[in-house]
Design an enzyme around this catalytic site. Structure first.
Site, PDB file in Angstrom:
ATOM      1  N   ARG A  46      16.358  34.892  30.612  1.00 39.51           N
ATOM      2  CA  ARG A  46      17.449  34.609  31.535  1.00 39.51           C
ATOM      3  C   ARG A  46      18.223  33.382  31.066  1.00 39.51           C
ATOM      4  NH1 ARG A  46      16.830  31.245  35.453  1.00 39.51           N
ATOM      5  NH2 ARG A  46      14.687  31.820  35.937  1.00 39.51           N
ATOM      6  N   TYR A  98      42.854  42.958  39.980  1.00 43.58           N
ATOM      7  CA  TYR A  98      41.870  44.023  40.116  1.00 43.58           C
ATOM      8  C   TYR A  98      41.239  43.995  41.511  1.00 43.58           C
ATOM      9  CZ  TYR A  98      37.220  46.123  39.553  1.00 43.58           C
ATOM     10  OH  TYR A  98      36.066  46.834  39.720  1.00 43.58           O
ATOM     11  N   ASP A 170      42.231  36.025  33.572  1.00 43.28           N
ATOM     12  CA  ASP A 170      41.539  37.266  33.233  1.00 43.28           C
ATOM     13  C   ASP A 170      42.331  37.908  32.091  1.00 43.28           C
ATOM     14  OD1 ASP A 170      40.672  39.937  33.054  1.00 43.28           O
ATOM     15  OD2 ASP A 170      40.012  39.937  35.141  1.00 43.28           O
ATOM     16  N   LYS A 195      35.509  46.972  29.201  1.00 40.52           N
ATOM     17  CA  LYS A 195      36.765  47.635  28.886  1.00 40.52           C
ATOM     18  C   LYS A 195      37.037  47.625  27.376  1.00 40.52           C
ATOM     19  CE  LYS A 195      37.174  47.998  33.401  1.00 40.52           C
ATOM     20  NZ  LYS A 195      36.186  47.086  33.978  1.00 40.52           N
TER      21      LYS A 195
END
Length: 381
Positions: A46, A98, A170, A195
């Site tokens: 982690r 978005y 973004d 994406k």
């Protein structure tokens, strides 16, 4: 080093232990320690994993950041960045971001005391007049999702610095191949690695980077504390996808330009949103701050009632959420990716019920044009 070379050789491009030219998938949760009180580079996955670290170094290298961070999704990255702000903080948010970004702010962070104002960030005056005493950041998408609005990132960053605010960008639609916001003055860059970066519709990931070491330390702490990290398998897939980003983006935008021009000249189409068109309000700005116009095209039919019939008539364009893969996709934002935004807010931003969004893939362009034509022929004028 040219960006296309960086995609392949940037960051950590080979395994330092074996010399493997592809960093291996270190599928482990923990690591043997040398002894009590003797720190190692990796202790628990982690907190750090060699495969994830290679991807994180790569996105930092590509965007010009001091440190990169990889997350289990784009929204996990957004969640971590928004966690920088204390309760009572206010952010300015682009008006057609978005839907998932709007949802996490409106339904999750507002409960924890975050405030926001929706603004058309392509108009700098709109931003400045909505800055409040408690404003901490300006959140921008450029090109925006789904209306492809172009915001002057450099001007926003200058305004933000004037008021001691952070600029968050973004960069999912543009990718580092076409636009590098940190070079334009932004403080933090976010990506949905699902994406264009992954590029093959086979991985979900999120990436964040910054060129501010203090911010990097804070984001690194939150990444470990919140724990929404990207696993080694998906880190490897995302890094593999990035290797071909340059050649894919060239194909995407070449095809998108052809599709946009075809749509703009079709009698059944009311309006086309694509920054590569001279008719686009942000065309000149896009030419200035980007090296290309990307692979996303949105448009409205003259007969909105025919929207469903059109998208269902397409054969090569697949009706599906997401974007940026090698295959072409089509969706209707109002009932798919942006359904979480209330109708009044969607319409105020210009996201009509009949808006269609295309993610133009890298198929043979004549096949894509033929597919659009036959679907438009079915719906008529």
């Amino acid at each position: 080093m040219h960006i296309n070379t960086k995609f392949i050789h940037g960051g950590i491009s080979e395994d330092k232990t074996t010399g493997a030219v592809s960093v291996p998938i270190y599928q482990t949760s923990t690591y043997r320690q040398n002894g009590l009180g003797q720190p190692k580079e990796y202790e628990y996955s982690r907190s750090g994993n060699p495969t994830r670290h290679a991807l994180e170094e790569l996105i930092a290298d590509l965007e010009g950041g001091v440190q990169g961070f990889a997350f289990g999704s784009g929204l996990a990255g957004i969640h971590t960045v928004l966690s920088l702000f204390a309760p009572g903080s206010h952010i300015i948010l682009g008006d057609d971001v978005y839907g998932g970004t709007f949802r996490i702010i409106d339904k999750v962070f507002v409960k924890n005391g975050l405030e926001y104002t929706i603004v058309d960030t392509s108009n700098l005056a709109n931003i400045e007049e909505n800055i409040q005493e408690n404003t901490k950041a300006i959140y921008v998408e450029s090109p925006s999702n789904p209306l492809l609005k172009i915001t002057d990132i450099q001007a926003v960053a200058e305004l933000a610095k004037k008021h001691n605010l952070l600029t968050l960008v973004d960069n999912t639609f543009a990718t580092p191949y076409l636009q590098r916001p940190l070079e334009l003055g932004a403080d933090i860059v976010l990506h949905s690695g699902t994406k264009y970066l992954g590029g093959h519709s086979d991985v979900v990931s999120g990436l964040v980077t910054t060129n501010n070491q203090e911010l990097a330390s804070e984001i690194g702490f939150l990444q470990n504390a919140v724990g929404g990290i990207l696993g080694p398998q998906d880190s490897w897939l995302t890094q593999r996808g990035i290797k071909t980003l340059g050649i894919r983006m060239e194909a995407h935008q070449k095809n998108a330009q052809a599709v946009a021009e075809y749509l703009e000249n079709h009698e059944a189409v009311e309006k086309v949103f694509y920054p590569g068109l001279a008719s686009h309000a942000g065309h000149e700005l896009a030419k200035k701050q980007m090296s290309g116009f990307g692979g996303m095209v949105s448009f409205e039919l003259k007969n909105e009632a025919k929207t469903a019939e059109f998208v269902e008539a397409l054969k090569i364009f697949t009706l599906a959420e997401s974007l940026g893969g090698v295959e072409s996709l089509v969706e209707v934002p109002s009932i798919m990716t942006h359904a979480s935004i209330p109708k009044d807010k969607r319409e105020a931003a210009g996201i009509k019920d009949g808006l269609v969004r295309l993610s133009v893939g890298i198929e043979y362009v004549d096949d894509l044009l033929a597919d659009v034509k036959q679907a438009l022929d079915k719906v008529g004028k």
